[in-house]
Design a protein around this motif. Structure first.
Motif, mmCIF file in Angstrom:
data_model
loop_
_atom_site.group_PDB
_atom_site.id
_atom_site.type_symbol
_atom_site.label_atom_id
_atom_site.label_comp_id
_atom_site.label_asym_id
_atom_site.label_seq_id
_atom_site.Cartn_x
_atom_site.Cartn_y
_atom_site.Cartn_z
ATOM 1 N N THR A 217 4.218 0.710 -9.107
ATOM 2 C CA THR A 217 3.322 0.866 -7.915
ATOM 3 C C THR A 217 4.134 -0.524 -7.459
ATOM 4 O O THR A 217 5.513 -1.228 -8.314
ATOM 5 C CB THR A 217 2.309 -0.439 -8.146
ATOM 6 N N CYS A 218 5.401 0.135 -6.000
ATOM 7 C CA CYS A 218 6.171 -1.504 -5.683
ATOM 8 C C CYS A 218 5.521 -2.561 -4.907
ATOM 9 O O CYS A 218 4.636 -2.371 -3.777
ATOM 10 C CB CYS A 218 7.388 -0.518 -4.712
ATOM 11 N N GLY A 219 4.928 -3.714 -5.740
ATOM 12 C CA GLY A 219 3.907 -4.617 -5.098
ATOM 13 C C GLY A 219 5.182 -5.667 -4.335
ATOM 14 O O GLY A 219 5.850 -5.515 -4.360
ATOM 15 N N GLY A 220 4.358 -6.304 -4.085
ATOM 16 C CA GLY A 220 4.729 -7.303 -3.251
ATOM 17 C C GLY A 220 4.590 -7.325 -1.910
ATOM 18 O O GLY A 220 3.512 -7.246 -1.958
ATOM 19 N N LYS A 221 5.530 -9.137 -0.875
ATOM 20 C CA LYS A 221 4.214 -9.272 0.308
ATOM 21 C C LYS A 221 4.935 -8.362 1.008
ATOM 22 O O LYS A 221 5.968 -8.737 1.857
ATOM 23 C CB LYS A 221 4.406 -10.726 0.688
ATOM 24 N N GLN A 222 4.035 -7.149 1.757
ATOM 25 C CA GLN A 222 4.677 -6.519 2.905
ATOM 26 C C GLN A 222 3.810 -6.446 4.114
ATOM 27 O O GLN A 222 2.269 -6.552 3.974
ATOM 28 C CB GLN A 222 5.167 -5.127 2.518
ATOM 29 N N SER A 223 4.156 -6.550 5.346
ATOM 30 C CA SER A 223 2.879 -6.196 6.419
ATOM 31 C C SER A 223 3.327 -4.819 7.280
ATOM 32 O O SER A 223 4.429 -3.814 6.490
ATOM 33 C CB SER A 223 4.218 -6.931 7.790
ATOM 34 N N VAL A 244 7.708 14.580 -8.119
ATOM 35 C CA VAL A 244 7.803 13.477 -7.672
ATOM 36 C C VAL A 244 6.785 13.100 -6.177
ATOM 37 O O VAL A 244 6.846 13.813 -4.970
ATOM 38 C CB VAL A 244 9.246 13.212 -7.040
ATOM 39 N N LYS A 245 5.794 12.507 -7.155
ATOM 40 C CA LYS A 245 4.688 12.396 -5.803
ATOM 41 C C LYS A 245 4.610 10.871 -4.628
ATOM 42 O O LYS A 245 4.955 9.951 -5.830
ATOM 43 C CB LYS A 245 3.583 12.187 -6.028
ATOM 44 N N LEU A 246 4.354 10.583 -3.686
ATOM 45 C CA LEU A 246 4.927 9.417 -3.180
ATOM 46 C C LEU A 246 3.536 9.023 -2.273
ATOM 47 O O LEU A 246 2.718 10.072 -2.015
ATOM 48 C CB LEU A 246 5.651 8.662 -1.831
ATOM 49 N N GLU A 247 2.589 8.192 -3.047
ATOM 50 C CA GLU A 247 0.884 8.373 -2.336
ATOM 51 C C GLU A 247 0.871 7.105 -1.705
ATOM 52 O O GLU A 247 1.785 5.586 -1.979
ATOM 53 C CB GLU A 247 0.176 8.027 -3.771
ATOM 54 N N ARG A 248 0.083 7.204 -1.130
ATOM 55 C CA ARG A 248 -0.870 4.865 0.083
ATOM 56 C C ARG A 248 -1.153 4.720 -1.124
ATOM 57 O O ARG A 248 -2.348 4.797 -1.842
ATOM 58 C CB ARG A 248 -1.293 5.762 1.202
ATOM 59 N N ASP A 249 -1.112 2.770 -1.346
ATOM 60 C CA ASP A 249 -1.495 1.999 -1.275
ATOM 61 C C ASP A 249 -2.576 1.992 -0.239
ATOM 62 O O ASP A 249 -2.760 0.915 0.848
ATOM 63 C CB ASP A 249 -0.206 1.453 -1.432
#
Length: 358
Positions: A217-223, A244-249
């Protein structure tokens, strides 16, 4: 022999004809849709026995179908199905499939009409212009739908409106200025979203057992509206591709913030990067953030080696004990054979002793 060759040739021709007639599942529709606009995806090339089950990023759409947010049209014929939405939302972005029996998928991008601007100390003064402005037209600025001077009461020194162009200038980088701005005229409207520089973080290293699944998970403060890209195995990914799968947080509502990779192998060892920005083309260090983790791939038998070592130690110890006991028993037997029994010892002659005393 000739007859057999003819049968083989006919069989090959039949097999080739069968392969030609096999149709792959294909998709048709707009790949980029504006937020709030309708969209549809048509899936064709289905076989009569294919199970039609629409998914997004591998997740079932049953809740959205049940609520009416999404609609599946009855197949136009036995080989197609269409998924529709009346209004596009940010949650609709992702990879769609109409059947799990096919590897093909359709990626839908949701475009936000609101203009996102990153505000940092190096960006001030930041100019926000009104589009489609008619000369002489009186325009008004709002923040969160409240007149700007009311919304920023007490912080008027942070903003300035040019009386000639009606351009809004943000003079400082402050948390107070983050939010949604609107410039409204008689027949025009321009929307902006002022956001801070995004942040990104991941653990320094990540360990995965060979053959298992990687989950990052690419964490952090993101709008909302953030764009996430990944670098895995020296390749860049902005959408799912292969294993390779990109999923929605779902917690933060950000597509692509989760990376999963099936069946990790030893060659996958290395650095994995995630990058976040509000525009793919904006690579400025002031407007984007990057995080990395070092992927360590463990041998799938690694957990077995300590157990095998303990077993080997037990076997060696038991062997030593058995050998020692065997030698000790043998030594005791030999010692008992050499010792004389009490019954065999000579007895003194009492008669001879009596005569001698006389």
């Amino acid at each position: 022999m000739e007859r057999r060759a003819a049968f083989v040739l006919l069989g090959m021709l039949y097999l080739a004809g069968t392969l030609v007639t096999v149709q792959a599942v294909t998709y048709k529709g707009a790949t980029v849709v504006h937020e709030g606009q309708p969209w549809s995806i048509e899936c064709s090339g289905l076989k009569p026995d294919d199970l039609i089950r629409w998914t997004r990023n591998g997740q079932s759409l049953e809740p959205e179908l049940a609520s009416g947010q999404l609609v599946v049209q009855p197949p136009l014929d036995t080989g197609s199905s269409t998924l529709k939405a009346i209004q596009a939302t940010d949650s609709h972005e992702g990879d769609y499939k109409c059947t799990q029996d096919s590897d093909a998928s359709f990626h839908l991008w949701i475009y936000f009409d609101i203009k996102i601007r990153v505000l940092t100390p190096k960006d001030v003064p930041l100019m926000l212009e009104c589009e489609n402005r008619v000369p002489g037209e009186k325009l008004q600025w709002f923040k969160e739908d409240v007149p700007i001077h009311t919304a920023l009461a007490g912080s008027e020194d942070m903003v300035k409106i040019d009386n000639k162009t009606d351009t809004l200038e943000l003079l400082k980088a402050s948390d107070v200025l983050y939010g949604n701005y609107t410039c409204k005229g008689n027949n025009s409207s321009t929307e902006y979203r002022i956001v801070p520089k995004p942040t990104a973080y991941m653990a320094e290293s990540t360990s995965v057992v060979e053959g298992e699944k990687l989950h990052l998970t690419c964490g952090g403060k993101q709008s909302p509206g953030i764009k996430v890209s990944w670098t895995f195995g020296d390749q860049n990914y902005t959408r799912s591709n292969g294993r390779v799968k990109l999923e929605r947080d779902h917690e933060r509502g950000i597509y692509g913030a989760i990376l999963t990779v099936e069946n990790i192998d030893m060659n996958d060892r290395g650095n994995v990067f995630c990058r976040v920005s509000y525009n793919w083309s904006d690579n400025s260090e002031n407007h984007m953030a990057e995080a990395q983790t070092f992927l360590r791939v463990k041998d799938k038998l690694a957990a077995l080696w300590p157990f095998l070592g303990i077993c080997a130690e037990v076997v060696i110890l038991c062997t030593i004990i058995l050998i020692y006991e065997k030698k000790r028993n043998k030594a005791e037997l030999e010692e008992s054979d050499t010792d004389q029994s009490p019954d065999t010892k000579p007895t003194p002659n009492k008669d001879s002793d009596v005569r001698q005393r006389k």
